[in-house]
Design a protein around this motif. Structure first.
Motif, PDB file in Angstrom:
ATOM      1  N   THR A   1       9.434  11.583  -8.300  1.00 29.01           N
ATOM      2  CA  THR A   1       8.091  10.630  -7.832  1.00 29.01           C
ATOM      3  C   THR A   1       7.103  11.430  -7.269  1.00 29.01           C
ATOM      4  OG1 THR A   1       9.165   9.889  -5.847  1.00 29.01           O
ATOM      5  CG2 THR A   1       9.598   8.463  -7.776  1.00 29.01           C
ATOM      6  N   GLU A   2       7.413  12.289  -6.252  1.00 30.51           N
ATOM      7  CA  GLU A   2       6.475  13.445  -5.580  1.00 30.51           C
ATOM      8  C   GLU A   2       5.761  14.134  -6.480  1.00 30.51           C
ATOM      9  OE1 GLU A   2       4.692  14.414  -1.814  1.00 30.51           O
ATOM     10  OE2 GLU A   2       6.031  12.757  -2.335  1.00 30.51           O
ATOM     11  N   MET A   3       6.111  14.383  -7.840  1.00 35.30           N
ATOM     12  CA  MET A   3       5.493  15.218  -8.723  1.00 35.30           C
ATOM     13  C   MET A   3       4.231  14.803  -9.220  1.00 35.30           C
ATOM     14  SD  MET A   3       8.687  16.756 -11.014  1.00 35.30           S
ATOM     15  CE  MET A   3       9.846  17.658 -10.422  1.00 35.30           C
ATOM     16  N   PHE A   4       3.950  13.234  -8.957  1.00 30.58           N
ATOM     17  CA  PHE A   4       3.093  12.653  -9.511  1.00 30.58           C
ATOM     18  C   PHE A   4       1.807  12.486  -8.536  1.00 30.58           C
ATOM     19  CE2 PHE A   4       6.355  10.777 -12.056  1.00 30.58           C
ATOM     20  CZ  PHE A   4       5.646  10.909 -13.331  1.00 30.58           C
ATOM     21  N   TRP A   5       2.089  13.024  -7.196  1.00 28.97           N
ATOM     22  CA  TRP A   5       1.154  12.997  -6.197  1.00 28.97           C
ATOM     23  C   TRP A   5       0.011  14.126  -6.220  1.00 28.97           C
ATOM     24  CZ3 TRP A   5      -0.092  16.679  -2.201  1.00 28.97           C
ATOM     25  CH2 TRP A   5      -1.003  16.316  -1.224  1.00 28.97           C
TER      26      TRP A   5
ATOM     27  N   PRO B   1      -1.372  15.711  -9.116  1.00 28.57           N
ATOM     28  CA  PRO B   1      -2.155  15.088 -10.147  1.00 28.57           C
ATOM     29  C   PRO B   1      -3.215  14.065 -10.030  1.00 28.57           C
ATOM     30  CG  PRO B   1       0.106  15.801 -11.017  1.00 28.57           C
ATOM     31  CD  PRO B   1      -0.017  15.703  -9.307  1.00 28.57           C
ATOM     32  N   MET B   2      -2.575  13.226  -9.343  1.00 28.78           N
ATOM     33  CA  MET B   2      -3.177  11.782  -8.876  1.00 28.78           C
ATOM     34  C   MET B   2      -4.383  11.987  -8.133  1.00 28.78           C
ATOM     35  SD  MET B   2      -0.691   8.395  -9.266  1.00 28.78           S
ATOM     36  CE  MET B   2       0.580   9.025  -7.738  1.00 28.78           C
ATOM     37  N   CYS B   3      -3.931  12.944  -6.996  1.00 28.25           N
ATOM     38  CA  CYS B   3      -4.959  13.323  -6.119  1.00 28.25           C
ATOM     39  C   CYS B   3      -6.191  14.128  -6.478  1.00 28.25           C
ATOM     40  CB  CYS B   3      -4.545  14.312  -4.809  1.00 28.25           C
ATOM     41  SG  CYS B   3      -3.348  13.362  -3.964  1.00 28.25           S
ATOM     42  N   VAL B   4      -6.016  14.953  -7.533  1.00 33.86           N
ATOM     43  CA  VAL B   4      -6.813  15.720  -8.459  1.00 33.86           C
ATOM     44  C   VAL B   4      -7.582  14.817  -8.962  1.00 33.86           C
ATOM     45  CG1 VAL B   4      -7.428  17.356  -9.970  1.00 33.86           C
ATOM     46  CG2 VAL B   4      -5.825  17.638  -8.420  1.00 33.86           C
ATOM     47  N   ALA B   5      -7.342  13.815  -9.730  1.00 38.07           N
ATOM     48  CA  ALA B   5      -7.919  12.590 -10.520  1.00 38.07           C
ATOM     49  C   ALA B   5      -8.766  11.818  -9.552  1.00 38.07           C
ATOM     50  CB  ALA B   5      -6.634  12.018 -11.421  1.00 38.07           C
ATOM     51  N   TYR B   6      -8.018  11.489  -8.417  1.00 39.64           N
ATOM     52  CA  TYR B   6      -9.062  10.651  -7.619  1.00 39.64           C
ATOM     53  C   TYR B   6     -10.283  11.362  -6.918  1.00 39.64           C
ATOM     54  CZ  TYR B   6      -9.849   7.353  -3.476  1.00 39.64           C
ATOM     55  OH  TYR B   6     -10.451   6.595  -2.766  1.00 39.64           O
ATOM     56  N   LEU B   7     -10.025  12.515  -6.549  1.00 39.27           N
ATOM     57  CA  LEU B   7     -11.144  13.487  -6.333  1.00 39.27           C
ATOM     58  C   LEU B   7     -12.192  13.350  -7.170  1.00 39.27           C
ATOM     59  CD1 LEU B   7      -9.312  16.289  -4.045  1.00 39.27           C
ATOM     60  CD2 LEU B   7     -10.696  14.571  -3.106  1.00 39.27           C
TER      61      LEU B   7
ATOM     62  N   LEU C   1      -2.022   3.604  -6.860  1.00 34.71           N
ATOM     63  CA  LEU C   1      -0.958   4.319  -7.427  1.00 34.71           C
ATOM     64  C   LEU C   1      -0.505   5.245  -6.320  1.00 34.71           C
ATOM     65  CD1 LEU C   1      -2.123   4.484 -11.232  1.00 34.71           C
ATOM     66  CD2 LEU C   1      -0.175   3.266 -10.528  1.00 34.71           C
ATOM     67  N   ILE C   2      -1.446   6.083  -5.830  1.00 37.49           N
ATOM     68  CA  ILE C   2      -0.919   7.038  -5.037  1.00 37.49           C
ATOM     69  C   ILE C   2      -0.078   6.422  -3.945  1.00 37.49           C
ATOM     70  CG2 ILE C   2      -1.887   8.684  -3.147  1.00 37.49           C
ATOM     71  CD1 ILE C   2      -4.185   9.196  -5.178  1.00 37.49           C
ATOM     72  N   ARG C   3      -0.594   5.359  -3.430  1.00 35.04           N
ATOM     73  CA  ARG C   3       0.267   4.455  -2.165  1.00 35.04           C
ATOM     74  C   ARG C   3       1.510   4.123  -2.702  1.00 35.04           C
ATOM     75  NH1 ARG C   3      -2.676   2.794   2.537  1.00 35.04           N
ATOM     76  NH2 ARG C   3      -0.567   2.697   3.121  1.00 35.04           N
ATOM     77  N   LEU C   4       1.689   3.546  -3.846  1.00 36.32           N
ATOM     78  CA  LEU C   4       2.848   3.290  -4.214  1.00 36.32           C
ATOM     79  C   LEU C   4       3.900   4.421  -4.485  1.00 36.32           C
ATOM     80  CD1 LEU C   4       1.798   0.519  -7.055  1.00 36.32           C
ATOM     81  CD2 LEU C   4       2.696   0.201  -4.749  1.00 36.32           C
TER      82      LEU C   4
ATOM     83  N   SER D   1     -11.418   5.896  -7.473  1.00 35.55           N
ATOM     84  CA  SER D   1     -11.256   4.419  -7.931  1.00 35.55           C
ATOM     85  C   SER D   1     -10.056   3.664  -7.355  1.00 35.55           C
ATOM     86  CB  SER D   1     -11.092   4.399  -9.458  1.00 35.55           C
ATOM     87  OG  SER D   1      -9.997   5.004  -9.744  1.00 35.55           O
ATOM     88  N   LEU D   2     -10.279   2.582  -7.108  1.00 38.13           N
ATOM     89  CA  LEU D   2      -9.112   1.727  -6.407  1.00 38.13           C
ATOM     90  C   LEU D   2      -7.724   1.818  -7.038  1.00 38.13           C
ATOM     91  CD1 LEU D   2      -8.453  -0.234  -4.085  1.00 38.13           C
ATOM     92  CD2 LEU D   2      -9.279  -2.122  -5.420  1.00 38.13           C
ATOM     93  N   TRP D   3      -7.854   1.598  -8.472  1.00 40.26           N
ATOM     94  CA  TRP D   3      -6.345   1.739  -8.941  1.00 40.26           C
ATOM     95  C   TRP D   3      -5.672   2.892  -8.877  1.00 40.26           C
ATOM     96  CZ3 TRP D   3      -4.821   4.638 -13.109  1.00 40.26           C
ATOM     97  CH2 TRP D   3      -5.737   5.484 -13.840  1.00 40.26           C
ATOM     98  N   ILE D   4      -6.349   4.153  -8.719  1.00 41.19           N
ATOM     99  CA  ILE D   4      -5.788   5.485  -8.591  1.00 41.19           C
ATOM    100  C   ILE D   4      -5.166   5.380  -7.194  1.00 41.19           C
ATOM    101  CG2 ILE D   4      -5.927   8.072  -8.452  1.00 41.19           C
ATOM    102  CD1 ILE D   4      -8.145   7.935 -10.622  1.00 41.19           C
TER     103      ILE D   4
END
Length: 230
Positions: free
Chosen positions: A144-148, A150-156, A166-169, A160-163
């Motif tokens: 699950t931590e492996m997604f952190w 990539p999602m941070c890079v996408a969010y920067l 997803l990071i919080r979840l 967007s709220l949905w990203i």
């Protein structure tokens, strides 16, 4: 007379049975159940030497993959923003909190090594089910931590709220899995102390707790609001 004797015997047997039952209930209510559970676990199939490979594969193999995702994310941030500090969000402006983070990261990193060594020593004599549970929870944390990152890079790149949700979840799931992993490690049978020694066991427990606490508190709860962009 015979009826009186029989009646007295029945009464005495009934009282004795009641006392035995009461003692059993009291024992199970105040820790006896945990002792019985520990005794049952002691008689389970031991994991054997092969358990060390499972522990090493999860702790170090999946851990290495996670580190690679961190390195990739940092490189991407340098390429696009000339710094990786953007990953801190607003924490960078709170120097006291930033120093707490640095200290916690250092303790979690140092704590990982006695936690690993302790499990490598204890795993062969632990019940097979316990080793599988510990490695399962820790593998779940890593995956699950492996997604952190990539999602941070996408969010920067595109806040967007949905990203962010997803990071919080993801962080919540990783934090809960880290707590479950640490709880399973700290509840291993007492016989393992003879294999590892008291000092290594205590160091392993302390390292495990420090690692899990950092992930479950600072990463999952404290950091996200500072990373959020309005």
């Amino acid at each position: 007379v015979q009826e009186r004797v029989d009646g007295s015997s029945i009464f005495e047997n009934g009282v004795s049975a009641s006392l035995v039952f009461s003692s059993y209930v009291e024992m199970t209510s105040f820790g006896g159940g945990q002792e019985s559970s520990a005794l049952l676990e002691d008689h389970e199939e031991r994991a054997g030497r092969g358990a060390r490979w499972l522990v090493f594969g999860v702790y170090c193999g999946l851990g290495l993959v996670l580190v690679v995702t961190y390195v990739w994310g940092i490189v991407r941030c340098f390429e696009k923003y000339d710094t990786a500090a953007v990953l801190w969000g607003g924490i960078e402006d709170e120097k006291w909190l930033l120093h707490i983070y640095y200290s916690s990261i250092g303790l979690a990193t140092l704590g990982f090594f006695p936690a690993l060594l302790h499990m490598l020593k204890a795993a062969p004599v632990m019940p097979k089910a316990r080793v599988n549970r510990i490695c399962g929870f820790f593998a779940g944390f890593y995956v699950t931590e492996m997604f952190w990152m990539p999602m941070c890079v996408a969010y920067l790149a595109n806040p967007s709220l949905w990203i962010y949700v997803l990071i919080r979840l993801q962080l919540a799931a990783s934090g809960l899995l880290a707590i479950a992993w640490a709880s399973s490690v700290c509840a291993i049978p007492s016989r393992c102390k003879a294999e590892t020694g008291s000092c290594l066991q205590m160091a392993g427990f302390a390292g495990t707790i420090m690692f899990a606490a950092h992930c479950a508190i600072l990463d999952a709860i404290v950091w996200p609001p500072f990373f959020h962009k309005d």
